[in-house]
Design an enzyme around this catalytic site. Structure first.
Site, PDB file in Angstrom:
ATOM      1  N   LYS A  80      54.041  51.631  57.857  1.00 16.00           N
ATOM      2  CA  LYS A  80      53.391  51.295  56.589  1.00 16.00           C
ATOM      3  C   LYS A  80      53.408  52.525  55.698  1.00 16.00           C
ATOM      4  O   LYS A  80      53.564  53.654  56.181  1.00 16.00           O
ATOM      5  CB  LYS A  80      51.940  50.865  56.841  1.00 16.00           C
ATOM      6  CG  LYS A  80      51.366  49.962  55.766  1.00 16.00           C
ATOM      7  CD  LYS A  80      51.843  48.528  55.890  1.00 16.00           C
ATOM      8  CE  LYS A  80      51.158  47.615  54.887  1.00 16.00           C
ATOM      9  NZ  LYS A  80      51.535  46.208  55.067  1.00 16.00           N
ATOM     10  N   GLY A 180      39.746  35.841  47.397  1.00 20.92           N
ATOM     11  CA  GLY A 180      40.896  36.570  46.878  1.00 20.92           C
ATOM     12  C   GLY A 180      41.989  35.621  46.424  1.00 20.92           C
ATOM     13  O   GLY A 180      42.503  34.830  47.228  1.00 20.92           O
ATOM     14  N   GLY A 182      45.034  36.469  44.711  1.00 20.85           N
ATOM     15  CA  GLY A 182      46.300  37.082  44.362  1.00 20.85           C
ATOM     16  C   GLY A 182      47.435  36.131  44.691  1.00 20.85           C
ATOM     17  O   GLY A 182      47.234  34.920  44.863  1.00 20.85           O
ATOM     18  N   ASN A 183      48.634  36.665  44.827  1.00 21.28           N
ATOM     19  CA  ASN A 183      49.794  35.800  45.081  1.00 21.28           C
ATOM     20  C   ASN A 183      49.604  34.942  46.322  1.00 21.28           C
ATOM     21  O   ASN A 183      49.849  33.734  46.310  1.00 21.28           O
ATOM     22  CB  ASN A 183      51.053  36.650  45.225  1.00 21.28           C
ATOM     23  CG  ASN A 183      51.499  37.250  43.907  1.00 21.28           C
ATOM     24  OD1 ASN A 183      51.177  36.724  42.845  1.00 21.28           O
ATOM     25  ND2 ASN A 183      52.218  38.348  43.963  1.00 21.28           N
TER      26      ASN A 183
END
Length: 351
Positions: A80, A180, A182-183
């Site tokens: 990451k 949430g 988001g996408n």
């Protein structure tokens, strides 16, 4: 405190602090384990308050990528990256190109991708300086990108958890609270709506909430109350740490199954959820759809229908985790970790 002494350090193979003074880049790349293949994991851009905060995030996230890829059966290791910066601030492209040069220098040991604050078009910018980046907008000319596959995996996971816990083979009338939008969170709402689920949603972006309420008939509550809703499923799809000493006693849902990374504030919270009688689907198991969708870009050519079938097969993986947890009377988080470590150990034993 060095990376070696950090409580989130887990035998990481490499932790690289990346700096480019001219570009203003401060980033960290963590390669956790490459036993199963090159380390793959997204790059997150966030205005971390301290380097220690950024280091803790990248160490946890990279370990989660190792386990995610292992449990999903992918020939990939875990890594990451985090970039310290505001993704909405000017000069983002300059930071991304500088970051790409650092990843390129690793020669394919780590492949980066999209994450919070880094989107498919941003990945295209990184690719101007780096061959080892996936999830680019240019790789998805039809518009579908890894976030859609992540959401599809979320649907598969919720179906499995509902089947296991509520003994139901459909989602009609199942109440889901999505935190949430988001996408991935918004797309999960669309998929759940199409399955007949009833939605309650929250996000700090008022426009995102209004859009989902209008499009899918969802109810809306303030972000700080979403986890308390009287629902069947709580689906965290924002940032991590939402399951903790304060929130777990307030949960009314029988199931927690969402797409956010690092949902448990601390590892022992998996046991706390089990003791409370709540079915928890480990985040890195259910949100592996995005990685399944991009894995072929590392190891071969994309086959979208085959990728969708593999993502939907997460239903069976989730059931395996939940059933084994019941059989062994252990938290699902421990079971998923054990399954990942067993696959890695088996691979090492065959070297």
């Amino acid at each position: 405190m060095t990376a070696f002494d950090h409580p989130e350090f887990d035998g990481h193979e490499q932790v690289l602090f990346c700096h480019d003074g001219a570009a203003g880049l401060r980033a960290i790349v963590a390669v956790h384990d490459t036993t199963l293949g090159p380390a793959v994991g997204g790059c997150r851009m966030h205005p971390y308050a301290t380097t220690a905060e950024a280091l803790a995030d990248v160490l946890r996230l990279s370990r989660g990528m190792t386990f995610k890829n292992a449990v999903a059966g992918l020939p990939l290791g875990g890594g990451k990256a985090v970039i310290v910066g505001d993704p909405a601030a000017p000069g983002k492209d300059v930071l991304l190109r500088a970051f790409g040069r650092h990843v390129q220098a690793l020669g394919g040991r780590y492949w980066t991708s999209i994450d919070v604050g880094v989107h498919p078009h941003d990945a295209d910018v990184i690719a101007e300086e780096c061959a080892y980046v996936i999830g680019r907008a240019a790789q998805y000319p039809g518009g579908e990108n890894p976030s859609h596959m992540t959401s599809l995996g979320g649907l598969a996971g919720i179906r499995a958890a509902v089947a296991h816990t509520m003994l139901r083979d459909d989602l009609r009338g199942v109440r889901v609270a999505v935190q949430g939008l988001g996408n991935t969170g918004r797309e999960l709402c669309r998929l759940l709506h199409d399955e007949g689920a009833d939605l309650v949603v929250a996000d700090i972006d008022d426009q995102a909430v209004r859009d989902v309420v209008h499009s899918f008939g969802a109810g809306a509550v303030p972000p700080d109350l979403i986890h308390e809703q009287d629902v069947d499923v709580f689906a965290p799809c924002a940032l991590g740490g939402v399951l903790n000493d304060d929130t777990i006693p307030q949960l009314k849902a029988r199931i927690v199954c969402g797409l956010a990374n690092n949902q448990l504030r601390h590892p022992h919270h998996g046991a706390v959820l089990r003791e409370a009688g709540i079915t928890y689907v480990p985040d890195y198991v259910v949100n592996a759809g995005g990685m399944i969708g991009v894995a072929a870009l590392v190891n071969g050519s994309p086959d979208r229908p085959a990728e969708r079938r593999r993502v939907l097969a997460l239903h069976n993986t989730v059931l395996t985790v939940l059933r084994r947890a019941d059989t062994e009377n252990r938290p699902t988080s421990e079971i998923a970790d054990a399954m990942a470590r067993e696959r890695i150990a088996h691979s090492r034993s065959t070297w």
